[in-house]
Design a protein around this motif. Structure first.
Motif, PDB file in Angstrom:
ATOM      1  N   ARG A 207       0.783  -1.227   0.000  1.00  0.00           N
ATOM      2  CA  ARG A 207       0.000   0.000   0.000  1.00  0.00           C
ATOM      3  C   ARG A 207       0.822   1.288   0.000  1.00  0.00           C
ATOM      4  NH1 ARG A 207      -5.267  -0.663   1.680  1.00  0.00           N
ATOM      5  NH2 ARG A 207      -5.416   1.530   1.044  1.00  0.00           N
ATOM      6  N   SER A 208       2.091   1.218   0.285  1.00  0.00           N
ATOM      7  CA  SER A 208       2.886   2.446   0.345  1.00  0.00           C
ATOM      8  C   SER A 208       3.096   3.012  -1.045  1.00  0.00           C
ATOM      9  CB  SER A 208       4.242   2.170   1.008  1.00  0.00           C
ATOM     10  OG  SER A 208       4.078   1.836   2.364  1.00  0.00           O
ATOM     11  N   GLY A 209       2.990   4.343  -1.140  1.00  0.00           N
ATOM     12  CA  GLY A 209       3.199   5.028  -2.405  1.00  0.00           C
ATOM     13  C   GLY A 209       4.349   6.003  -2.313  1.00  0.00           C
ATOM     14  N   PRO A 210       4.432   6.928  -3.263  1.00  0.00           N
ATOM     15  CA  PRO A 210       5.523   7.917  -3.257  1.00  0.00           C
ATOM     16  C   PRO A 210       5.531   8.792  -2.013  1.00  0.00           C
ATOM     17  CG  PRO A 210       4.371   7.894  -5.377  1.00  0.00           C
ATOM     18  CD  PRO A 210       3.567   7.054  -4.447  1.00  0.00           C
ATOM     19  N   ASP A 211       4.331   8.986  -1.417  1.00  0.00           N
ATOM     20  CA  ASP A 211       4.241   9.829  -0.223  1.00  0.00           C
ATOM     21  C   ASP A 211       4.304   9.032   1.072  1.00  0.00           C
ATOM     22  OD1 ASP A 211       3.927  12.047  -1.871  1.00  0.00           O
ATOM     23  OD2 ASP A 211       1.749  11.722  -1.984  1.00  0.00           O
ATOM     24  N   GLY A 212       4.705   7.775   0.979  1.00  0.00           N
ATOM     25  CA  GLY A 212       4.770   6.948   2.173  1.00  0.00           C
ATOM     26  C   GLY A 212       3.502   6.142   2.366  1.00  0.00           C
ATOM     27  N   PRO A 213       3.379   5.466   3.500  1.00  0.00           N
ATOM     28  CA  PRO A 213       2.200   4.629   3.750  1.00  0.00           C
ATOM     29  C   PRO A 213       0.964   5.480   4.023  1.00  0.00           C
ATOM     30  CG  PRO A 213       3.596   4.686   5.683  1.00  0.00           C
ATOM     31  CD  PRO A 213       4.357   5.391   4.595  1.00  0.00           C
ATOM     32  N   PRO A 214      -0.231   4.920   3.855  1.00  0.00           N
ATOM     33  CA  PRO A 214      -1.461   5.634   4.212  1.00  0.00           C
ATOM     34  C   PRO A 214      -1.391   6.121   5.657  1.00  0.00           C
ATOM     35  CG  PRO A 214      -1.982   3.650   2.986  1.00  0.00           C
ATOM     36  CD  PRO A 214      -0.505   3.603   3.262  1.00  0.00           C
ATOM     37  N   PRO A 215      -1.934   7.297   5.927  1.00  0.00           N
ATOM     38  CA  PRO A 215      -1.689   7.937   7.229  1.00  0.00           C
ATOM     39  C   PRO A 215      -2.276   7.210   8.433  1.00  0.00           C
ATOM     40  CG  PRO A 215      -3.318   9.165   5.957  1.00  0.00           C
ATOM     41  CD  PRO A 215      -2.733   8.148   5.031  1.00  0.00           C
ATOM     42  N   TRP A 216      -3.340   6.424   8.240  1.00  0.00           N
ATOM     43  CA  TRP A 216      -3.991   5.781   9.383  1.00  0.00           C
ATOM     44  C   TRP A 216      -3.568   4.332   9.564  1.00  0.00           C
ATOM     45  CZ3 TRP A 216      -6.878   8.745  12.604  1.00  0.00           C
ATOM     46  CH2 TRP A 216      -7.256   9.992  12.129  1.00  0.00           C
ATOM     47  N   GLY A 217      -2.948   3.753   8.577  1.00  0.00           N
ATOM     48  CA  GLY A 217      -2.552   2.362   8.693  1.00  0.00           C
ATOM     49  C   GLY A 217      -3.724   1.417   8.521  1.00  0.00           C
ATOM     50  N   HIS A 269      -0.400   8.815  11.467  1.00  0.00           N
ATOM     51  CA  HIS A 269      -1.333   8.851  12.604  1.00  0.00           C
ATOM     52  C   HIS A 269      -1.299   7.494  13.317  1.00  0.00           C
ATOM     53  CE1 HIS A 269      -2.601  12.635  11.030  1.00  0.00           C
ATOM     54  NE2 HIS A 269      -3.162  12.115   9.944  1.00  0.00           N
ATOM     55  N   TRP A 270      -0.146   7.146  13.812  1.00  0.00           N
ATOM     56  CA  TRP A 270       0.030   5.801  14.377  1.00  0.00           C
ATOM     57  C   TRP A 270      -0.777   5.594  15.649  1.00  0.00           C
ATOM     58  CZ3 TRP A 270       2.211   5.891  19.257  1.00  0.00           C
ATOM     59  CH2 TRP A 270       2.900   7.059  19.607  1.00  0.00           C
ATOM     60  N   LEU A 271      -0.895   6.615  16.483  1.00  0.00           N
ATOM     61  CA  LEU A 271      -1.625   6.437  17.746  1.00  0.00           C
ATOM     62  C   LEU A 271      -3.133   6.413  17.509  1.00  0.00           C
ATOM     63  CD1 LEU A 271      -1.611   6.150  20.780  1.00  0.00           C
ATOM     64  CD2 LEU A 271      -1.489   8.648  20.969  1.00  0.00           C
ATOM     65  N   SER A 272      -3.642   7.402  16.826  1.00  0.00           N
ATOM     66  CA  SER A 272      -5.092   7.430  16.583  1.00  0.00           C
ATOM     67  C   SER A 272      -5.513   6.275  15.680  1.00  0.00           C
ATOM     68  CB  SER A 272      -5.497   8.770  15.955  1.00  0.00           C
ATOM     69  OG  SER A 272      -4.734   9.034  14.776  1.00  0.00           O
ATOM     70  N   GLY A 273      -4.623   5.882  14.749  1.00  0.00           N
ATOM     71  CA  GLY A 273      -4.939   4.733  13.908  1.00  0.00           C
ATOM     72  C   GLY A 273      -5.045   3.453  14.712  1.00  0.00           C
ATOM     73  N   THR A 274      -4.200   3.336  15.738  1.00  0.00           N
ATOM     74  CA  THR A 274      -4.282   2.156  16.602  1.00  0.00           C
ATOM     75  C   THR A 274      -5.564   2.168  17.425  1.00  0.00           C
ATOM     76  OG1 THR A 274      -1.872   2.032  16.768  1.00  0.00           O
ATOM     77  CG2 THR A 274      -3.148   0.900  18.463  1.00  0.00           C
ATOM     78  N   VAL A 275      -5.842   3.299  18.043  1.00  0.00           N
ATOM     79  CA  VAL A 275      -7.000   3.387  18.932  1.00  0.00           C
ATOM     80  C   VAL A 275      -8.316   3.265  18.168  1.00  0.00           C
ATOM     81  CG1 VAL A 275      -8.230   4.884  20.549  1.00  0.00           C
ATOM     82  CG2 VAL A 275      -5.730   4.742  20.631  1.00  0.00           C
ATOM     83  N   LEU A 276      -8.420   3.915  17.016  1.00  0.00           N
ATOM     84  CA  LEU A 276      -9.697   3.995  16.306  1.00  0.00           C
ATOM     85  C   LEU A 276      -9.900   2.888  15.286  1.00  0.00           C
ATOM     86  CD1 LEU A 276      -9.832   7.859  15.754  1.00  0.00           C
ATOM     87  CD2 LEU A 276     -10.914   6.508  17.562  1.00  0.00           C
TER      88      LEU A 276
END
Length: 555
Positions: A207-217, A269-276
């Motif tokens: 899933r990673s692209g030129p701008d890095g992985p999706p922000p929420w994971g 958004h590693w923390l909010s992605g984990t929690v939500l």
């Protein structure tokens, strides 16, 4: 042109083959030997003493009535002498007041069904088997943590010869089953960490692209080991309610580990992605299976009509109304049972000569004397002036104190180096110990510590591995990124340089460190041999018992 091996080459190859064969023998023969030792120490003379000891008076008789009635039946006044003599059919069909869920008693019942209620070994066979399996599980976990055969044998061997582990495997109580299911859940969490880390990496590659992985994971659903952990912890709750703390502590560990894995992977958004996102998934994977396992343990209560509070509504209890009116009467009755038992446990504060608050457990202040019988010369085969038969649930003192000290050191080491394996071990210790500190006035016993003893043993093994100079094996259980590994290596080098300035050169050689570990382990084995007669109720002269009173509070 093929070069003919020289004599030196052949010697080197032969030496390598010998080392490989020796290593293979040790990696297989060592754990097998430890398992056999654990079995012998737990099974020999299992039926002695041939009388109900301590809370066996509740759980063994409950198990027998559950086999006959499907629920815990009551008994006439003072039934133990007749039960000890083999007259086991005096139970009544009226329900007794059970203080714990039924699963542990069903497991005790399996041993009774195998050997018969008249055989005291049958009362304890289930817990003995659980204790042997626990030793095997500790070795499998140690292998997964460190991939080091020596540390595997040390971890399993320490649990195999510890006094508290031996006594609780020779006594028809519930705590050994709680420990076993907790250990199964711990192992499942360990396997999930490796699997979920790998699947997160695979997802990032896709899933990673030129701008890095999706922000929420991602929300990772394919985590079967997390489901297995929920099942194991649900079964632990079905033995004793303290299993609820296991679910809570390890759920926090899973969320924290997921969050750190996402942070290392560069998810914004590693923390909010984990929690939500991942947090709700983890809840769905763990909690429903835990609830289902818990309710399944009540099958005997559901399919019969005589269990305690089984007919509470039918006999005048108030049925729920409003939004909960749809709940079946059987579940409402079960909830009423739980409310009553919670009130019972929350207010349980009765005097007992061996009660000890949890804050004193690390000091081994007041180990529990499970059974005692004194005999004068000529009585019960006594050939000394006075004899004692004692079942004393005291841990090996050297092992216990060293393990508690090791746990404190691991707290420091985890804070400094963030080793995820140490974090998991400390989570196990915390889940088994810290909740008891919330109830300083409740009646508690030192042997409750069996719930977190395996993790203390793993912690001590980790420290012994560091003393031996081991790199603690592969870190495949949880794989940090390259930056983390570089930082960890640099920190380790700085710490090693600091240590070298404080420790004499002669003490830092591998041979000296090996000798230190060997001497320590030999001391632990000698102390276990010294205490073993008092863990198994062997008849000894009274003066032999007094030699074991190392602290005034042990009397």
């Amino acid at each position: 042109m093929t070069q003919t091996p020289t004599v030196v080459d052949k010697a080197i190859q032969g030496s390598r083959r010998q080392r490989f064969a020796a290593s293979r023998w040790w990696s297989i023969g060592g754990p097998v030997g430890v398992t056999l030792l654990a079995a012998v120490l737990r099974l020999q003379s299992l039926g002695h003493p041939a009388s109900l000891m301590f809370d066996e008076t509740f759980y063994v008789k409950d198990a027998w009535t559950m086999l006959n009635l499907g629920y815990e039946g009551s008994w006439p006044e003072d039934p133990n002498p007749a039960f000890n003599a083999g007259q086991v059919d005096g139970f009544l069909t009226t329900a007794s007041y059970p203080a714990h869920p039924p699963l542990g008693k069903w497991l005790i019942g399996l041993g009774i069904a195998a050997l018969g209620p008249e055989n005291p070994a049958g009362w304890r066979l289930g817990v003995a088997v659980a204790g042997i399996i626990a030793v095997v599980l500790v070795m499998l976990i140690a292998q997964r943590l460190w991939h080091n055969p020596t540390l595997v044998v040390i971890a399993g061997g320490l649990l195999a010869i510890d006094g508290q582990a031996i006594v609780m495997s020779r006594l028809g109580l519930l705590d050994n089953f709680l420990m076993l299911f907790a250990l199964l859940g711990f192992g499942a969490i360990l396997l999930d960490r490796a699997q979920s880390t790998r699947r997160l990496e695979e997802w990032l590659i896709r899933r990673s692209g030129p701008d890095g992985p999706p922000p929420w994971g991602p929300a990772l659903w394919a985590r079967p080991w997390l489901v297995a952990a929920g099942l194991a912890f649900g079964l632990a709750c079905a033995v004793k309610w303290s299993g609820l703390y296991l679910i809570a502590f390890f759920a926090v560990y899973v969320l924290a580990s997921d969050a750190l894995a996402r942070r290392r992977a560069g998810i914004r958004h590693w923390l909010s992605g984990t929690v939500l996102k991942q947090g709700p998934v983890a809840f769905v994977l763990m909690v429903p299976i835990a609830v289902a396992a818990y309710l399944a343990s009540w099958t005997g209560w559901f399919v019969t009509s005589g269990g305690y509070d089984r007919n509470w509504i039918a006999t005048g209890g108030e049925r729920w109304t409003g939004l909960l009116a749809w709940v079946p009467d059987s579940l409402q009755n079960l909830w009423h049972w739980h409310a009553g038992i919670y009130a019972f446990h929350n207010g349980l504060s009765v005097g007992h000569p061996y009660a000890t608050p949890a804050i004193l457990w690390p000091f081994l202040t007041r180990p529990t004397q499970i059974y005692y019988q004194g005999s004068a010369m000529g009585e019960n085969g006594c050939t000394w002036d006075y004899c004692s038969e004692i079942v004393w649930s005291i841990a090996n003192p050297i092992l216990w104190w060293a393990a508690c000290a090791a746990a404190l050191y691991l707290v420091y080491r985890f804070a400094r180096y963030r080793d995820p394996r140490i974090g998991l071990i400390l989570t196990g210790i915390a889940a088994g110990y810290l909740p008891w500190l919330l109830y300083p006035t409740r009646t508690m016993f030192q042997f409750y510590a069996i719930e977190f003893l395996p993790y203390l043993v793993l912690g001590l093994t980790a420290v012994l591995g560091l003393v031996l100079g081991s790199r603690m094996g592969s870190t495949r259980a949880v794989q940090p990124g390259a930056v983390d590994r570089a930082l960890s290596s640099a920190r380790a080098d700085r710490l090693l340089a600091l240590v070298r300035t404080r420790i004499p050169e002669s003490w830092r050689t591998p041979s000296v460190r090996r000798r230190f570990v060997i001497v320590f382990l030999a001391l632990v084995v000698a102390v276990s041999a010294f205490f073993y007669p008092l863990w198994t109720g062997m008849q000894t002269p009274f003066w032999f018992w007094t030699l074991h009173i190392w602290l005034p509070t042990w009397q």
